[in-house]
Design an enzyme around this catalytic site. Sequence first.
Site, PDB file in Angstrom:
ATOM      1  CE  LYS A  79       0.358 -19.394 -45.163  1.00  0.00           C
ATOM      2  NZ  LYS A  79      -0.734 -19.366 -44.157  1.00  0.00           N
TER       3      LYS A  79
ATOM      4  CG  ASP B 129       2.257 -19.674 -42.046  1.00  0.00           C
ATOM      5  OD1 ASP B 129       0.790 -19.742 -41.804  1.00  0.00           O
ATOM      6  OD2 ASP B 129       2.755 -20.555 -42.217  1.00  0.00           O
TER       7      ASP B 129
HETATM    8  P1  NDP Z   1       5.896 -20.564 -35.467  1.00  0.00           P
HETATM    9  O1  NDP Z   1       7.154 -20.190 -36.528  1.00  0.00           O
HETATM   10  O2  NDP Z   1       5.758 -19.371 -34.724  1.00  0.00           O
HETATM   11  O3  NDP Z   1       6.151 -21.992 -34.869  1.00  0.00           O
HETATM   12  C1  NDP Z   1       6.117 -23.262 -35.554  1.00  0.00           C
HETATM   13  C2  NDP Z   1       6.435 -24.503 -34.799  1.00  0.00           C
HETATM   14  O4  NDP Z   1       6.272 -25.526 -35.434  1.00  0.00           O
HETATM   15  C3  NDP Z   1       7.693 -24.338 -33.909  1.00  0.00           C
HETATM   16  O5  NDP Z   1       7.801 -24.841 -32.769  1.00  0.00           O
HETATM   17  C4  NDP Z   1       8.438 -25.136 -35.038  1.00  0.00           C
HETATM   18  O6  NDP Z   1       9.703 -25.884 -34.694  1.00  0.00           O
HETATM   19  C5  NDP Z   1       7.656 -26.098 -35.531  1.00  0.00           C
HETATM   20  N1  NDP Z   1       7.592 -26.512 -36.833  1.00  0.00           N
HETATM   21  C6  NDP Z   1       7.749 -25.869 -37.918  1.00  0.00           C
HETATM   22  N2  NDP Z   1       8.129 -26.364 -38.972  1.00  0.00           N
HETATM   23  C7  NDP Z   1       8.468 -27.655 -38.505  1.00  0.00           C
HETATM   24  C8  NDP Z   1       8.601 -29.112 -39.221  1.00  0.00           C
HETATM   25  N3  NDP Z   1       8.935 -29.107 -40.589  1.00  0.00           N
HETATM   26  N4  NDP Z   1       8.635 -30.139 -38.459  1.00  0.00           N
HETATM   27  C9  NDP Z   1       8.639 -29.899 -37.140  1.00  0.00           C
HETATM   28  N5  NDP Z   1       8.276 -28.816 -36.319  1.00  0.00           N
HETATM   29  C10 NDP Z   1       8.128 -27.726 -37.179  1.00  0.00           C
HETATM   30  O7  NDP Z   1       4.744 -21.021 -36.564  1.00  0.00           O
HETATM   31  P2  NDP Z   1       3.228 -20.781 -36.224  1.00  0.00           P
HETATM   32  O8  NDP Z   1       3.036 -20.892 -34.802  1.00  0.00           O
HETATM   33  O9  NDP Z   1       2.727 -19.238 -36.652  1.00  0.00           O
HETATM   34  O10 NDP Z   1       2.543 -21.693 -37.206  1.00  0.00           O
HETATM   35  C11 NDP Z   1       2.211 -23.113 -36.965  1.00  0.00           C
HETATM   36  C12 NDP Z   1       1.422 -23.708 -37.739  1.00  0.00           C
HETATM   37  O11 NDP Z   1      -0.084 -22.973 -37.684  1.00  0.00           O
HETATM   38  C13 NDP Z   1       1.637 -23.611 -39.235  1.00  0.00           C
HETATM   39  O12 NDP Z   1       1.159 -24.626 -39.847  1.00  0.00           O
HETATM   40  C14 NDP Z   1       0.684 -22.375 -39.710  1.00  0.00           C
HETATM   41  O13 NDP Z   1       0.592 -22.214 -41.061  1.00  0.00           O
HETATM   42  C15 NDP Z   1      -0.329 -22.312 -39.043  1.00  0.00           C
HETATM   43  N6  NDP Z   1      -1.294 -21.130 -38.853  1.00  0.00           N
HETATM   44  C16 NDP Z   1      -0.505 -19.988 -38.428  1.00  0.00           C
HETATM   45  C17 NDP Z   1      -1.359 -19.068 -38.130  1.00  0.00           C
HETATM   46  C18 NDP Z   1      -0.821 -17.808 -37.402  1.00  0.00           C
HETATM   47  O14 NDP Z   1      -1.632 -16.662 -37.190  1.00  0.00           O
HETATM   48  N7  NDP Z   1       0.487 -17.756 -37.211  1.00  0.00           N
HETATM   49  C19 NDP Z   1      -2.759 -18.886 -38.338  1.00  0.00           C
HETATM   50  C20 NDP Z   1      -3.103 -20.287 -38.822  1.00  0.00           C
HETATM   51  C21 NDP Z   1      -2.644 -21.121 -38.874  1.00  0.00           C
HETATM   52  P3  NDP Z   1      11.166 -25.145 -34.970  1.00  0.00           P
HETATM   53  O15 NDP Z   1      11.281 -23.912 -34.400  1.00  0.00           O
HETATM   54  O16 NDP Z   1      12.141 -26.274 -34.518  1.00  0.00           O
HETATM   55  O17 NDP Z   1      11.140 -25.331 -36.415  1.00  0.00           O
HETATM   56  O1  2IT Z   2      -2.720 -19.595 -42.127  1.00  0.00           O
HETATM   57  C1  2IT Z   2      -3.376 -18.671 -41.780  1.00  0.00           C
HETATM   58  O2  2IT Z   2      -4.368 -18.440 -41.481  1.00  0.00           O
HETATM   59  C2  2IT Z   2      -2.247 -17.493 -40.949  1.00  0.00           C
HETATM   60  N1  2IT Z   2      -0.959 -17.621 -41.382  1.00  0.00           N
HETATM   61  C3  2IT Z   2      -2.724 -16.275 -40.835  1.00  0.00           C
HETATM   62  C4  2IT Z   2      -3.323 -15.336 -42.080  1.00  0.00           C
HETATM   63  C5  2IT Z   2      -3.660 -13.991 -41.815  1.00  0.00           C
HETATM   64  O3  2IT Z   2      -3.533 -13.248 -42.740  1.00  0.00           O
HETATM   65  O4  2IT Z   2      -3.684 -13.555 -40.673  1.00  0.00           O
END
Ligand code: NDP
Ligand code: 2IT
Length: 449
Positions: free
Chosen positions: A129, A169
């Site tokens: 990561k 992420d």
């Molecule tokens: P984005 O940046 O696209 O969206 C994040 C969302 O979560 C936004 O709505 C944001 O609001 C909110 N958020 C982030 N930090 C905070 C915080 N500290 N408090 C409250 N709200 C918060 O990220 P993703 O959708 O990609 O990721 C979301 C989660 O999913 C994370 O935990 C990530 O690790 C996990 N994840 C992502 C993957 C991927 O492929 N993208 C794969 C697997 C897991 P705001 O815009 O106001 O900050």
């Molecule tokens: O938390 C996760 O699994 C991710 N942010 C996606 C990682 C990836 O390599 O696609």
Amino acid sequence: MNVIDERLQPILNTVLHRNAGEPEFHQAAREVLESLGRVVTKHAEYSEDALIERICEPERQIIFRVPWIDDQNQVRINRGFRVQFNSALGPYKGGIRFHPSVNVGIIKFLGFEQTFKNALTGMPIGGGKGGSDFDPKGRSDREIMRFCQSFMVELHRHIGEYVDVPAGDIGVGAREIGYMFGMYKRLNNRYEAGVLTGKGLSYGGSRARKEATGFGTVYFVRSMLARHGTDFDGKRCVISGSGNVAIYAMEKVRAFGGKVVACSDSGGYIVDEAGIDLDLVKRIKEVERGRICDYTALRGSGCHYIEGGSIWDVPCDVALPCATQNELSEADAKTLVENGVMAVAEGANMPCTPTAVQLFREAKVLFAPGKAANAGGVATSALEMQQNASRDSWSFQKTEERLAEIMHGIHEACDETADEYGVPGDYVTGANIAGFIRVAEAMRALGVI
Ligand code: NDP
Ligand code: 2IT
């Protein structure tokens, strides 16, 4: 709090001591170690040669300076990280997070989780990561580009198709991946498409990668509900966040006949009893990069916005935390249980606090941990690597079918492992043990390295 096996307590003590001041990493390590007592009883070989100690220690941790110039011509400095946690199963693989809260402990917890998640997918990928404490909010496109380029000027030495393959992420999507890939390509003078995933479709990305994490989470919940004789039809769902994972979770819930009534961002949450207008959320978040509070004015009547507060106050059958770590507290879990929640699945990484998870277990709520439920994103990243390596490009349908198969396979692995180890229905223990065994088997074969 669960008890930890006395043979594993010294290992946890070392993790706590060696990684002082990193509470998120402690939390993730404790949760996995709590599940492993049953494994070391059954398989003494997995505790030989300090295998579990080695699994808790990242193979490599890189911390670097990221200087960049803002639109006012001021020099800014951020800190960059890449934690290469475990490469027993394949090149390090995991996302990059840009958020002001990022520090080495958060990246370490995410890399640790990623190792077991990636193992659960059955794909040949190790765990890693990265990220930065850079805050992309309010930054111009040019500032984002300069930051991504500077970040890659250092990161490029440490990654590669066979070494370490980052993706997106929080705060990192196709735009940022594009700028990073451009700089990597320039520095290396080679079109090494498989060095990053989550790329745009015009330069080597995979169809369905953008949708994969949210879709995959909902596929997992569908399997979990089916196992317990029900489905999404007519279910009320609450999904926190409104980013990449949340948006595509909402899309799939709707496709499966459920109704999403609330979503959020870090400012607050919206409730729309008619069902969230997903096209509007996509416009606000994906096109205008705006705030979720803009929804009410654009949607008109029938919905409301609550600033701050907790989205988990909204009654629902299925709750999907898809924003960030520790966003769902014990008090939130209590409210959800009192309101009759049936299933909770972590679209985000570690969004539920340990006491919240404990409460769900006691209340017999179906609970899917992130390392199983959100593995569809990284699994589809591995499919992107596969397409890049074979210079191929699959249809959306073919890619989504593979994703659905993989998610079903993860569900079965967690469920069967939980049964085998005497904790039926406990997806947390099932996921931790199934993921651990795959990594441990490979580590044993590779010797003490
Ligand atoms: P984005 O940046 O696209 O969206 C994040 C969302 O979560 C936004 O709505 C944001 O609001 C909110 N958020 C982030 N930090 C905070 C915080 N500290 N408090 C409250 N709200 C918060 O990220 P993703 O959708 O990609 O990721 C979301 C989660 O999913 C994370 O935990 C990530 O690790 C996990 N994840 C992502 C993957 C991927 O492929 N993208 C794969 C697997 C897991 P705001 O815009 O106001 O900050
Ligand atoms: O938390 C996760 O699994 C991710 N942010 C996606 C990682 C990836 O390599 O696609």
